[in-house]
Design an enzyme around this catalytic site. Sequence first.
Site, PDB file in Angstrom:
ATOM      1  N   CYS A  34       0.712  -1.240  -0.125  1.00 53.37           N
ATOM      2  CA  CYS A  34       0.291   0.093   0.077  1.00 53.37           C
ATOM      3  C   CYS A  34       0.654   1.413  -0.123  1.00 53.37           C
ATOM      4  O   CYS A  34       0.296   2.268  -0.385  1.00 53.37           O
ATOM      5  CB  CYS A  34      -0.868   0.084   1.234  1.00 53.37           C
ATOM      6  SG  CYS A  34       0.006   0.020   2.683  1.00 53.37           S
ATOM      7  N   ASP A  36       2.230   2.665   2.680  1.00 53.84           N
ATOM      8  CA  ASP A  36       2.444   3.196   3.975  1.00 53.84           C
ATOM      9  C   ASP A  36       3.685   2.931   4.466  1.00 53.84           C
ATOM     10  O   ASP A  36       4.426   1.974   4.256  1.00 53.84           O
ATOM     11  CB  ASP A  36       1.259   2.647   4.850  1.00 53.84           C
ATOM     12  CG  ASP A  36      -0.309   3.135   4.288  1.00 53.84           C
ATOM     13  OD1 ASP A  36      -0.020   3.939   3.639  1.00 53.84           O
ATOM     14  OD2 ASP A  36      -1.171   2.547   4.773  1.00 53.84           O
ATOM     15  N   CYS A  61      -2.493   3.675   7.420  1.00 52.95           N
ATOM     16  CA  CYS A  61      -3.958   3.469   7.741  1.00 52.95           C
ATOM     17  C   CYS A  61      -4.203   3.332   9.032  1.00 52.95           C
ATOM     18  O   CYS A  61      -3.346   2.963   9.925  1.00 52.95           O
ATOM     19  CB  CYS A  61      -4.466   2.268   6.797  1.00 52.95           C
ATOM     20  SG  CYS A  61      -3.676   0.780   7.469  1.00 52.95           S
ATOM     21  N   CYS A 105      -0.779  -5.109   7.274  1.00 51.90           N
ATOM     22  CA  CYS A 105      -0.282  -4.047   8.573  1.00 51.90           C
ATOM     23  C   CYS A 105       0.525  -4.639   9.434  1.00 51.90           C
ATOM     24  O   CYS A 105       1.225  -3.794  10.012  1.00 51.90           O
ATOM     25  CB  CYS A 105      -1.501  -3.345   8.648  1.00 51.90           C
ATOM     26  SG  CYS A 105      -2.777  -2.938   7.472  1.00 51.90           S
TER      27      CYS A 105
HETATM   28 FE1  FES Z   1      -1.151   0.336   4.516  1.00 48.97          FE
HETATM   29 FE2  FES Z   1      -2.470  -0.751   6.423  1.00 48.97          FE
HETATM   30  S1  FES Z   1      -3.207  -0.645   4.368  1.00 48.97           S
HETATM   31  S2  FES Z   1      -0.253  -0.611   6.376  1.00 48.97           S
END
Ligand code: FES
Length: 205
Positions: A34, A36, A61, A105
């Site tokens: 993602c 992140d 997120c 995550c």
């Molecule tokens: Fe990116 Fe959770 S969707 S770490």
Amino acid sequence: MEYNDKVMDHFANPRNVGKMDNPDATATEGSYTCGDLVTFYLKINDSSQIIEDVKFLSYGCASNIATASVTSEMAKGKTVEDAKKLTWKEITDELNGLPGSKIHCSVLAVDTLKSAIKDYEIKKGLRVADPFTKDTIFQELKKVIYPPASEDICTLKMVKYVYFDDGIATIIVDLPNYDQYKEHIFEDIKETLSRYPEVKEVKVQ
Ligand code: FES
């Protein structure tokens, strides 16, 4: 997306959030699924090897924040050796579960904690940076989650072949063409391995 009450609590009231001044170790890792990011900071007692303080910053997120929060709580007070044994399953269990598409995550949170521990060990001369081998590829493939099963592709025995030679990583994954997650998994593998300078090309079939 449905999150349970405990995930929502850690998201709304994250424990140990913030930057740490003069940490003994730190690491930032990104999720290739993602984009992140999360950063962990550790304060470690050199003689007892106990992690006395943990802080984190999240750039992601709700479950990125919640899983980092729980990971920080679970790591604090543990010895370095015990913290290294934490798994993403223990993190998700502690949160009473996560939606399948959010399991990565928890993988990111626990991997970043372990990268920070590795940073500590390298700084203290307790280990040297690992050489890149086929085993490195397997370790990275264990971070690639197949969302419908909430498991990694190695555990699900989807990885049929791994070869690394002259900078080229070749991976054969057992997924039918009609599987809607196939492209996503292939991209995840390519991005995960491409960050290693030793890897010039990734072939996934
Ligand atoms: Fe990116 Fe959770 S969707 S770490």
